[in-house]
Design a protein around this motif. Sequence first.
Motif, PDB file in Angstrom:
ATOM      1  N   VAL A  61       1.436   8.183   5.265  1.00 43.35           N
ATOM      2  CA  VAL A  61       1.653   6.857   5.853  1.00 43.35           C
ATOM      3  C   VAL A  61       2.367   5.997   4.809  1.00 43.35           C
ATOM      4  N   LEU A  62       3.517   5.461   5.203  1.00 44.06           N
ATOM      5  CA  LEU A  62       4.393   4.766   4.251  1.00 44.06           C
ATOM      6  C   LEU A  62       3.815   3.431   3.768  1.00 44.06           C
ATOM      7  N   ASN A  63       3.968   3.191   2.469  1.00 41.72           N
ATOM      8  CA  ASN A  63       3.502   1.982   1.804  1.00 41.72           C
ATOM      9  C   ASN A  63       4.495   0.831   2.040  1.00 41.72           C
ATOM     10  N   ARG A  64       4.033  -0.264   2.647  1.00 46.49           N
ATOM     11  CA  ARG A  64       4.911  -1.385   2.989  1.00 46.49           C
ATOM     12  C   ARG A  64       5.549  -2.001   1.743  1.00 46.49           C
ATOM     13  N   GLN A  65       4.740  -2.133   0.678  1.00 44.20           N
ATOM     14  CA  GLN A  65       5.229  -2.761  -0.548  1.00 44.20           C
ATOM     15  C   GLN A  65       6.405  -1.979  -1.146  1.00 44.20           C
TER      16      GLN A  65
ATOM     17  N   VAL B  12       8.608  -0.341   0.490  1.00 43.19           N
ATOM     18  CA  VAL B  12       9.789  -0.665   1.291  1.00 43.19           C
ATOM     19  C   VAL B  12      10.345  -2.029   0.868  1.00 43.19           C
TER      20      VAL B  12
ATOM     21  N   LYS C 156       0.255   4.995  -4.133  1.00 44.80           N
ATOM     22  CA  LYS C 156       1.399   5.906  -3.987  1.00 44.80           C
ATOM     23  C   LYS C 156       2.199   5.623  -2.707  1.00 44.80           C
ATOM     24  N   LEU C 157       3.298   6.361  -2.543  1.00 46.21           N
ATOM     25  CA  LEU C 157       4.201   6.091  -1.424  1.00 46.21           C
ATOM     26  C   LEU C 157       3.578   6.415  -0.065  1.00 46.21           C
ATOM     27  N   PHE C 158       2.858   7.524  -0.015  1.00 46.70           N
ATOM     28  CA  PHE C 158       2.330   7.961   1.291  1.00 46.70           C
ATOM     29  C   PHE C 158       0.816   8.081   1.353  1.00 46.70           C
ATOM     30  N   CYS C 159       0.115   7.713   0.282  1.00 50.72           N
ATOM     31  CA  CYS C 159      -1.350   7.761   0.297  1.00 50.72           C
ATOM     32  C   CYS C 159      -1.904   6.666  -0.599  1.00 50.72           C
TER      33      CYS C 159
END
Lengths: 489, 99
Positions: A51-55, A57, A21-24
């Motif tokens: 916590v933001l997912n690098r992929q 972005v 997911k985006l933040f977990c």
Amino acid sequence: MKHFEVIIGLEVHVELKTRSKLFCGCSTEFGADPNTHTCPVCLGMPGVLPVLNRQAVVYAAKAALALQCTIHSYSKFDRKQYFYPDLPKAYQISQYDQPLAEYGHVAIVNGGEVMKTVGVRRIHLEEDAGKLNHLGQRLGDAKGSLVDLNRAGVPLIEIVSEPDMRSADEARLYLTELRNILSYLDISDLRMEEGSMRCDANVSLRPAEYVGSLEELPRVEIKNVNSIRNVQRGIEYEVARQAELLEAGERIIKETRGFDDQSGRTYSQRSKEEANDYRYFPEPDLPPLVLTDAFVQEVAGSLPPSTMALREELREAGVQPKDIEVILSDQGALTFWRQATTLFDDARLVTNWMLSDLSRLLNAHGDTFATSPISPEGLVELLNLIKRGTLSGRMAKEVVDKMYETGKPAEAVVKNLGMSQITDGEAIKKVVEEVVALHMPVVEDYLSGKDKALGFLVGQVMKKTKGQAKPDVVNTTLKEVIRAVGEKT
Amino acid sequence: MSLSQEQVKHVARLARIRLESEDAARMTVHLDAVLEYMTQLNELNTDDIDPTMHVIPLTMPLRDDQVRTSLPVEEALKNAPDRRDNMFGVPRIMDGGDR
């Protein structure tokens, strides 16, 4: 009749196909048992930190560059606040006044020509909400609802167009091209029926005498329509409905409407809350997102060829504009086409067979070019038999059906069916002589000037050869033999 | 600063807080006083200062796209007042929300 200009802007949500997911770290897999992909972060428990997912972005940046946007080196996240049971935190983490990217555009193509350019106002990253299952036919009469939070927190990009489209058809072309572009980036499943791509359409009519701003024009938002075709239908209905109201001297109410697939109509859901009611404010749990030039360059370097470049490739090979669009809209079809045309130099014949007979079989069996039981090599083998004259076009259609059913190569199918075009002049002459001897009265008819009588004789030869004789050879041989008979008598 | 009672009621509705009429009147006076106090900040000259989006001088940390074990369903649903088929049960949804 009054004159109105149709103004359409589209908001498209696309689920990114990250693993988590985006933040977990919860899985984003579709179709899992309810609430098996949740954790304190996506359940909205107190005291947790996203916590933001690098992929995510990277995928969002790919989309931004492919849609010709400017990626901001500095963007931030905000809380969009509203109460709804599919939103456990009572706010959605989104991007408000400083989105990831802005100022892009999509060229829409019709009949092989660029028809117009539609502006992309912005692209931002946000999290998806959970899924509601209503206990009842419709939300209005449901006794209650059940919430599955597996989807809560799945990464989305929202792509907001400028209100540049002037007809339902332009909206369809924009969505089709948007989906084409995104599909080659391989960043989303883009399945509208499963909700991994969703579209909201804003529709308003501008009377000829109207002088105010577009923003102030009352607009209707058609929510969450599940196919491109239905977006087009919903807009068509809405344009007619609004025109009727305006002509009757009534006002258009700014509201959200749903689309009913069965009746093809839109229906009122609720009047739209003003944007400032969401009370956006900067997300205190997330510092600003800073993207360096090096990062953007790296993403730019990883982009596949543009859809315009792919069109050019197909056009140069002699594929017709209409067929280009069909092949382009399916990545599997393009891969198939490329493999087949490497092995066979007549690109048009490859295209025709792909889009007629093979497409028909794939559709009938629920397959796609990517999963086709007939490989590009298999199709080319069949095309070679046609080219060599072993098979007529009509016979080849029968062969391709059997190839599909049995999974056997063309040569084997031809052998099994005892099928192959008789091109041997001597063999055909033998049959022709038999037919002529059997049907002398018809031959005499022909000799006395009844040209149509020849058709009957051709038919008899084809019958005897089970349709395998080469028609042009039969024709000339028949005429020769009959002429010989005529000279004798 | 002069806050209207309508504005207070609007904010209360957005926050799903029920306000009786006399409460709304009282709240308007109190909130207005708080906002009045805050207006002191307007005396500062902030022409050369960028808006503070975040108080910690940090840029976004990013994590790798790796799946981690989720909670067992039982844990996830533990606080749910109502449940059915491993989902959270919620009352009938009335008009006025969004999405």
